[in-house]
Motif scaffolding. Structure first.
Motif, PDB file in Angstrom:
ATOM      1  N   GLY B 385       0.823  -1.211   0.000  1.00 24.99           N
ATOM      2  CA  GLY B 385       0.000   0.000   0.000  1.00 24.99           C
ATOM      3  C   GLY B 385       0.856   1.258   0.000  1.00 24.99           C
ATOM      4  N   THR B 386       2.092   1.133   0.474  1.00 24.79           N
ATOM      5  CA  THR B 386       3.028   2.261   0.475  1.00 24.79           C
ATOM      6  C   THR B 386       4.280   1.851  -0.292  1.00 24.79           C
ATOM      7  OG1 THR B 386       2.249   2.949   2.664  1.00 24.79           O
ATOM      8  CG2 THR B 386       4.365   3.848   1.913  1.00 24.79           C
ATOM      9  N   VAL B 387       4.602   2.625  -1.320  1.00 23.21           N
ATOM     10  CA  VAL B 387       5.818   2.365  -2.091  1.00 23.21           C
ATOM     11  C   VAL B 387       6.688   3.620  -2.010  1.00 23.21           C
ATOM     12  CG1 VAL B 387       6.803   1.865  -4.356  1.00 23.21           C
ATOM     13  CG2 VAL B 387       4.647   0.783  -3.671  1.00 23.21           C
ATOM     14  N   VAL B 388       7.879   3.454  -1.449  1.00 20.12           N
ATOM     15  CA  VAL B 388       8.808   4.569  -1.318  1.00 20.12           C
ATOM     16  C   VAL B 388       9.851   4.480  -2.424  1.00 20.12           C
ATOM     17  CG1 VAL B 388      10.642   5.560   0.119  1.00 20.12           C
ATOM     18  CG2 VAL B 388       8.494   4.810   1.169  1.00 20.12           C
ATOM     19  N   LEU B 389      10.068   5.583  -3.141  1.00 20.46           N
ATOM     20  CA  LEU B 389      11.197   5.672  -4.070  1.00 20.46           C
ATOM     21  C   LEU B 389      12.237   6.578  -3.405  1.00 20.46           C
ATOM     22  CD1 LEU B 389       9.265   6.193  -7.443  1.00 20.46           C
ATOM     23  CD2 LEU B 389      10.178   4.075  -6.497  1.00 20.46           C
ATOM     24  N   ASP B 390      13.372   5.990  -3.061  1.00 20.60           N
ATOM     25  CA  ASP B 390      14.409   6.691  -2.302  1.00 20.60           C
ATOM     26  C   ASP B 390      15.457   7.218  -3.283  1.00 20.60           C
ATOM     27  OD1 ASP B 390      16.845   7.180  -0.886  1.00 20.60           O
ATOM     28  OD2 ASP B 390      16.123   5.973   0.790  1.00 20.60           O
ATOM     29  N   PHE B 391      15.585   8.543  -3.370  1.00 17.63           N
ATOM     30  CA  PHE B 391      16.432   9.191  -4.378  1.00 17.63           C
ATOM     31  C   PHE B 391      17.819   9.548  -3.854  1.00 17.63           C
ATOM     32  CE2 PHE B 391      13.789  10.348  -8.126  1.00 17.63           C
ATOM     33  CZ  PHE B 391      12.579   9.809  -7.702  1.00 17.63           C
ATOM     34  N   ARG B 392      18.207   9.093  -2.656  1.00 15.36           N
ATOM     35  CA  ARG B 392      19.426   9.682  -2.078  1.00 15.36           C
ATOM     36  C   ARG B 392      20.654   9.460  -2.936  1.00 15.36           C
ATOM     37  NH1 ARG B 392      19.755   6.733   3.603  1.00 15.36           N
ATOM     38  NH2 ARG B 392      17.566   6.555   3.098  1.00 15.36           N
ATOM     39  N   ARG B 393      20.689   8.396  -3.698  1.00 17.64           N
ATOM     40  CA  ARG B 393      21.872   8.116  -4.506  1.00 17.64           C
ATOM     41  C   ARG B 393      21.692   8.423  -5.984  1.00 17.64           C
ATOM     42  NH1 ARG B 393      21.693   4.659  -0.941  1.00 17.64           N
ATOM     43  NH2 ARG B 393      23.338   4.543   0.633  1.00 17.64           N
ATOM     44  N   VAL B 394      20.653   9.150  -6.314  1.00 24.41           N
ATOM     45  CA  VAL B 394      20.437   9.487  -7.721  1.00 24.41           C
ATOM     46  C   VAL B 394      21.357  10.639  -8.119  1.00 24.41           C
ATOM     47  CG1 VAL B 394      18.764  10.354  -9.379  1.00 24.41           C
ATOM     48  CG2 VAL B 394      18.082   8.629  -7.688  1.00 24.41           C
ATOM     49  N   GLU B 395      22.136  10.416  -9.161  1.00 22.18           N
ATOM     50  CA  GLU B 395      23.094  11.421  -9.622  1.00 22.18           C
ATOM     51  C   GLU B 395      22.395  12.513 -10.414  1.00 22.18           C
ATOM     52  OE1 GLU B 395      26.384  11.666  -9.231  1.00 22.18           O
ATOM     53  OE2 GLU B 395      26.232   9.972  -7.854  1.00 22.18           O
ATOM     54  N   SER B 396      21.540  12.092 -11.309  1.00 21.13           N
ATOM     55  CA  SER B 396      20.928  13.034 -12.236  1.00 21.13           C
ATOM     56  C   SER B 396      19.670  12.389 -12.798  1.00 21.13           C
ATOM     57  CB  SER B 396      21.900  13.353 -13.378  1.00 21.13           C
ATOM     58  OG  SER B 396      22.245  12.142 -14.054  1.00 21.13           O
ATOM     59  N   ILE B 397      18.772  13.215 -13.283  1.00 25.30           N
ATOM     60  CA  ILE B 397      17.545  12.718 -13.909  1.00 25.30           C
ATOM     61  C   ILE B 397      17.406  13.465 -15.223  1.00 25.30           C
ATOM     62  CG2 ILE B 397      15.065  12.382 -13.628  1.00 25.30           C
ATOM     63  CD1 ILE B 397      15.322  12.816 -10.681  1.00 25.30           C
ATOM     64  N   ASP B 398      17.383  12.767 -16.332  1.00 27.46           N
ATOM     65  CA  ASP B 398      17.215  13.500 -17.581  1.00 27.46           C
ATOM     66  C   ASP B 398      15.726  13.725 -17.850  1.00 27.46           C
ATOM     67  OD1 ASP B 398      16.138  11.286 -18.839  1.00 27.46           O
ATOM     68  OD2 ASP B 398      17.926  10.844 -20.020  1.00 27.46           O
ATOM     69  N   ALA B 399      15.437  14.479 -18.908  1.00 22.45           N
ATOM     70  CA  ALA B 399      14.055  14.891 -19.165  1.00 22.45           C
ATOM     71  C   ALA B 399      13.141  13.681 -19.342  1.00 22.45           C
ATOM     72  CB  ALA B 399      14.016  15.782 -20.404  1.00 22.45           C
ATOM     73  N   ALA B 400      13.632  12.668 -20.032  1.00 21.57           N
ATOM     74  CA  ALA B 400      12.825  11.477 -20.279  1.00 21.57           C
ATOM     75  C   ALA B 400      12.447  10.802 -18.967  1.00 21.57           C
ATOM     76  CB  ALA B 400      13.615  10.493 -21.147  1.00 21.57           C
ATOM     77  N   ALA B 401      13.446  10.641 -18.107  1.00 20.83           N
ATOM     78  CA  ALA B 401      13.214   9.967 -16.834  1.00 20.83           C
ATOM     79  C   ALA B 401      12.290  10.797 -15.950  1.00 20.83           C
ATOM     80  CB  ALA B 401      14.549   9.722 -16.135  1.00 20.83           C
ATOM     81  N   LEU B 402      12.475  12.111 -15.973  1.00 24.20           N
ATOM     82  CA  LEU B 402      11.653  12.998 -15.164  1.00 24.20           C
ATOM     83  C   LEU B 402      10.183  12.854 -15.554  1.00 24.20           C
ATOM     84  CD1 LEU B 402      12.262  15.144 -12.985  1.00 24.20           C
ATOM     85  CD2 LEU B 402      12.111  16.861 -14.783  1.00 24.20           C
ATOM     86  N   ASP B 403       9.958  12.808 -16.841  1.00 21.68           N
ATOM     87  CA  ASP B 403       8.591  12.683 -17.339  1.00 21.68           C
ATOM     88  C   ASP B 403       7.957  11.370 -16.869  1.00 21.68           C
ATOM     89  OD1 ASP B 403       6.675  13.908 -19.485  1.00 21.68           O
ATOM     90  OD2 ASP B 403       6.698  11.756 -19.822  1.00 21.68           O
ATOM     91  N   LEU B 404       8.675  10.281 -17.028  1.00 19.29           N
ATOM     92  CA  LEU B 404       8.124   8.976 -16.621  1.00 19.29           C
ATOM     93  C   LEU B 404       7.907   8.924 -15.104  1.00 19.29           C
ATOM     94  CD1 LEU B 404       9.970   6.146 -18.595  1.00 19.29           C
ATOM     95  CD2 LEU B 404       7.615   6.927 -18.841  1.00 19.29           C
ATOM     96  N   LEU B 405       8.903   9.364 -14.343  1.00 21.02           N
ATOM     97  CA  LEU B 405       8.825   9.253 -12.884  1.00 21.02           C
ATOM     98  C   LEU B 405       7.672  10.078 -12.322  1.00 21.02           C
ATOM     99  CD1 LEU B 405      12.637   9.543 -12.024  1.00 21.02           C
ATOM    100  CD2 LEU B 405      11.225   7.479 -11.824  1.00 21.02           C
ATOM    101  N   SER B 406       7.453  11.252 -12.911  1.00 20.59           N
ATOM    102  CA  SER B 406       6.422  12.140 -12.356  1.00 20.59           C
ATOM    103  C   SER B 406       5.030  11.564 -12.546  1.00 20.59           C
ATOM    104  CB  SER B 406       6.523  13.519 -13.010  1.00 20.59           C
ATOM    105  OG  SER B 406       6.197  13.424 -14.388  1.00 20.59           O
ATOM    106  N   ARG B 407       4.866  10.597 -13.436  1.00 20.38           N
ATOM    107  CA  ARG B 407       3.555   9.990 -13.674  1.00 20.38           C
ATOM    108  C   ARG B 407       3.269   8.825 -12.734  1.00 20.38           C
ATOM    109  NH1 ARG B 407       2.020  11.326 -19.319  1.00 20.38           N
ATOM    110  NH2 ARG B 407       3.700  12.596 -20.168  1.00 20.38           N
ATOM    111  N   ILE B 408       4.284   8.347 -12.028  1.00 18.42           N
ATOM    112  CA  ILE B 408       4.100   7.140 -11.216  1.00 18.42           C
ATOM    113  C   ILE B 408       3.095   7.343 -10.070  1.00 18.42           C
ATOM    114  CG2 ILE B 408       5.270   5.471  -9.702  1.00 18.42           C
ATOM    115  CD1 ILE B 408       7.773   5.809 -11.431  1.00 18.42           C
ATOM    116  N   PRO B 409       3.191   8.439  -9.271  1.00 19.86           N
ATOM    117  CA  PRO B 409       2.271   8.569  -8.135  1.00 19.86           C
ATOM    118  C   PRO B 409       0.803   8.555  -8.563  1.00 19.86           C
ATOM    119  CG  PRO B 409       4.093  10.109  -7.903  1.00 19.86           C
ATOM    120  CD  PRO B 409       4.208   9.525  -9.277  1.00 19.86           C
TER     121      PRO B 409
END
Lengths: 616, 616
Positions: B385-409
């Motif tokens: 019921g709760t899914v955490v995406l932990d970004f602490r080790r993310v170096e960078s997010i390109d535009a493509a990834a940003l678009d996909l990730l923002s749709r997940i919630p």
């Protein structure tokens, strides 16, 4: 049923699936272009058809629109036949018959590369006919069967030929027949032109839908390995050559603009199919039958353009981050071996932590990643006499990385540091071993685990500092657990103790058994292990003067771990019943023992917390 | 002194430095080709000169041979001027004057793209002269100064013009003058041709050595960011366009074969310089003045070919591994919040571990990596019921990834699961926040840390199960530490206890102070923290019925951690002196307390070992 990964048919409910749905909706309004009519069957295509499919490198399928409409593959067959020709005959033989330069001419141009007496490239009809000539067999049927087998392996399911389209191509392909005879005349092809054209027309008549074509494209994205079946259809080298030619020659007289706008290796066909490849990531297929003036699907081009723009998938941009290859670096100061050490030993080890450095590698190791690793290893070696490269999380090592990595032990060895490569996954062991041997660096593989390297390093330091207790002289008053007891309590304990010798590998304690005794090691090392999915995992190790199984004093209950003799071991055993008796008679002594136990647990907990901090 | 990273000048002692030395030695035997003589200064070059330099994405330099010979940059200047024109005028304006199609003609061809009334591409002389025309300033001096500034920023140090070469080019460049006048005649260029040619001849006369040129090439490899200075000279979009044109048009009439053999965007110049770019990885420069028939350095071509083959650096192969984006996945079963829980609470939590899933992301997130993350989040959400995406080790997010990730919630929210994005690095926060807001998913950022998300999840589960002790009713016999004591011992302890209330944030215990008391929490939560480099780190938290500072019973000594009130807190405090008195009078009770302490430490140690196992 094709073996797509589990998400495949839920894809409409996925982030990417929804994006594709929206893309189809947004671009359906485009109505420019004309359906090809040079054979009647193509002219019957529904101009409103519009489908997209994507297959990812790990075999997930996403699709939208009329993705499952089966149409003939036409010119999109050309890269695959070229790959097969390279596989069967080698680069040199193929290059003698067909070059790799874009022509600037139409796809059905009759112009040939007179200077080299060959076709310009395998993506125009003349070059594709030459390529087919290299793949003819003794009979037309055998040639067609081999071709269909190849295409089926690429798609991951059995494909078929549209017999009606084949007959129609065969009957009306006069221009292609002319090209073939012209090339026979120039000595560019050898077999009988009718045989060659039979194969060529059949390869163009294979029926595929967008999912098939996306899977075929993805096979090129993943260096020739089919993403659902794992079948290595083409070698990485052949795949690279196919992609190179698609990049410069795949989109007819449009090469520079295509690379500029979209930047992906691609191939289009007159039926309205386009496939595009994002190396390492995905295969994309679009179907929409209306074509522009140069023969590319109008909506197909627009999908590729939009997709590449929205998702930044251009070949000239790279998402690689070489720094990600190094997961963490730690010294003997931050992480200790599982061997429990006494307070005096811990002090000695804390002072020499910089002399040992472990570098944990992760992900795929490619050129720039390996360069970073080599550079970091050199930096650590300025201080550390032992540098461990831990490979447990390495996914893959390419040839470039293998070459660089194999040179590290020799280079740092000549500067006085020892390099150990540990935790090598089985799938990498043979290649890494051979590469190291070629550089005289096979000693780097002498210690299989990082834990063993760390323990050996600690033992070396402690041996030199002469702080470790001499095993043959261990008396009970030297045991950590009994520290601070009165001599008379020690005598009580000596009377209660029974001494046992164990052969290497003996299970002194077995998990799940009743806890009836605890032990103090007199000689040797005992490993504490717990069962895990893959067997057992060593969680600790104790040596002379240290106790194990002592939690039995608290609960009795069942053992939570195994204790196994690492070598020949001598222990003093204490029955819990007897200890309880002593506790009744000498409660203060018992409180001292429990205090010692709590202190030891507290030290171990603190070390564990440091380790968690290092690992996070 | 240029700001190369620290390894730079030790490079001869490095793995890659040695490889380059060997490469120079191996290819020095090649003696084919002729030194260019169209201006006298070029003809004076030493034909035996042979240098190589590599600059990595993080600014390390490797070099071999005569890498420090300064020669004029000649045509290798063209991609940089093209990038500057795109930066100043935009793609549309530049494309109106110069196209992107390879010509199949020699570099000094006078053929123009009559169909579009423009030069074919910016890598041939005509296109480069058009490009220079777009960058002329009010005066020749101003144009030259801006050009030199640009080149200097790209190289990371101040560059100069070879005045003698410039004068000679200016005096003898009749063919280029003819091209310029022809283009003026067709309306392809606007300013006065002499001004344009002045700038063009000056740009060709800038002096560079291999290290300069490798740094300039590396700026193109790293999306326009100079690797040593961090200066963002070109935008990623402009850089991509420059590399696209270099890929198809950089090596004159050799485009298809070059991409097939070497596969890297590259540019050569008549002085014998070649630069090549491995996107995301390195810039490479080679100098050797003897040229082949089409004007490329013979040894330079061979270096690029050998290097690309040895190191598998072809643009059409990719070392990306999307699976590496997910560092680990854990549930509430494997990792617990730092909040210490009682035995009954632990049992409840163990039973619902699957309802919470944390996915730790790592490295750069690009399209395929984000697709993998989205797919894994969906998979976890089938149970959790709760899914955490932990970004602490993310170096960078390109535009493509940003678009996909923002749709997940939104997507998983509509299916009933809550998505939390935690530990967002500052540098990513604004872009991620904006992207989520655009999708109505900003709630995903409501819980900043994974620890807080995990503790809140646990509290929710325990609240629903009603197992947690009611804080207002905590009696001392309910304290874990005093479990199993006789009522008369509890009375003794009650008499010894003093009750204190603390405001939120109060330091109840401060690290380094003398340990004179221990505490049992009656109400509220107390955080245990230790100082770390960045401030303090929470290592544990205790609630009603749990003790802290209790190790003081063992040693006295100094505090090893802080204890801070997380909210309003009430504690029972016990002076160590008084406890020692009780221990003297009631040694059995004291042994029970120590046994409880040891059991609690043992539980925590076991949990820590599980966590280490999960983290490794």
């Amino acid at each position: 049923m094709r073996p797509f990964a589990d998400d495949a048919f839920h894809a409409g409910n996925s982030v990417l699936g929804r994006y594709l749905d929206a893309l189809v909706a947004a671009l359906s309004g485009i109505d420019a272009g004309e359906v090809a009519t040079y054979i009647p069957q193509l002219g019957r295509a529904d101009p409103s058809d519009f489908g997209i499919a994507i297959v990812t490198a790990d075999g997930r399928l996403y699709r939208a629109g009329t993705w499952d409409r089966a149409v003939t593959i036409q010119s999109v067959s050309k890269p695959f036949m070229y790959g097969q020709a390279l596989t069967e005959l080698g680069r040199e033989r193929v290059l003698a018959s067909v070059g790799v330069e874009p022509t600037g001419e139409r796809f059905n141009s009759i112009v040939l590369d007179e200077q080299h007496n060959r076709a310009f490239n395998p993506m125009v009809n003349s070059g594709a006919i030459v390529t087919a000539s290299l793949l003819t067999r003794a009979t037309a049927e055998a040639g067609a069967a081999d071709m269909l087998d190849l295409f089926s392996r690429l798609a991951g399911r059995r494909l078929d030929i549209d017999a009606e389209v084949f007959r129609s191509e065969d009957e009306t392909g006069h221009r292609n027949r002319a090209i073939a005879w012209l090339m026979l005349n120039s000595g560019m092809i050898e077999p009988e032109p009718d045989m060659v054209l039979d194969l060529y027309f059949r390869q163009c008549s294979v029926l595929v839908n967008c999912a098939d074509l996306a899977a075929m494209a993805c096979t090129l994205a993943t260096l020739g390995r089919q993403p659902m079946t794992g079948d290595q259809v083409f070698s990485p080298e052949v795949t690279r050559d196919v992609l190179s030619v698609m990049t410069t020659c795949g989109m007819y007289d449009y090469a520079g603009q295509w690379l500029y706008d979209v930047g992906l290796p691609a191939k289009s066909g007159v039926s309205g199919m386009i496939m595009a490849v994002v190396p390492g990531q995905i295969g994309l297929a679009v179907y929409s039958p209306k074509l522009d003036a140069v023969g590319n699907s109008v909506r197909g081009i627009e999908v590729c353009r939009t997709f590449a723009r929205d998702f930044g998938l251009h070949t000239c941009t790279s998402a690689l981050d070489p720094a990600a290859a190094i997961r963490r670096i730690y010294g003997a100061r931050d992480v200790h071996s599982l061997r429990q050490r006494t307070g005096a030993e811990r002090e000695v080890l804390a002072a020499v932590g910089d002399a040992f450095a472990a570098i944990e590698l992760t992900g795929p190791l490619y050129f720039a990643a390996a360069e970073r690793v080599a550079s970091e290893a050199s930096r650590q070696a300025r201080v550390a006499g032992t540098v461990v490269l831990d490979f447990r999380r390495v996914e893959s090592i390419d040839a470039a990385a293998l070459d660089l990595l194999s040179r590290i032990p020799g280079l740092l060895g000549s500067a006085g540091s020892r390099v150990l490569m540990t935790e090598i996954p089985d799938r990498l062991a043979a290649r890494l071993g051979a590469a190291l041997a070629a550089q005289g660096g096979e000693d780097a593989l002498g210690t299989p685990t990082t834990e063993a390297a760390l323990e050996a390093f600690e033992d070396g330091v402690l041996g030199a500092a002469r702080v470790s207790g001499r095993a043959d002289a261990m008396r009970l008053d030297q045991a950590e657990l009994f520290s601070g007891l009165d001599p008379q309590d020690i005598v009580l304990l000596e009377n209660a103790a029974a001494s046992f010798s164990y052969a290497p590998g003996t299970h002194i304690i077995t998990q799940g058994e009743a806890a009836l005794a605890f032990y103090v090691v007199a000689r040797g090392v005992v490993s504490i292990t717990i069962p895990v999915a893959e067997g057992t995992r060593r969680i600790s190790a104790v040596g002379p003067g240290q106790a194990f199984g002592e939690l039995a004093m608290l609960d009795g209950g069942l053992r939570s771990a195994n204790a196994v003799a690492s070598g020949p071991v001598v222990c003093h055993a204490f029955a819990i019943d007897q200890i309880r008796e002593i506790a009744e008679r000498r409660p203060r002594a018992y409180a001292t023992i429990l205090g010692n136990l709590a202190r030891s647990l507290s030290d171990r907990l603190r070390a564990a917390n440091v380790q968690i901090g290092t690992f996070e």
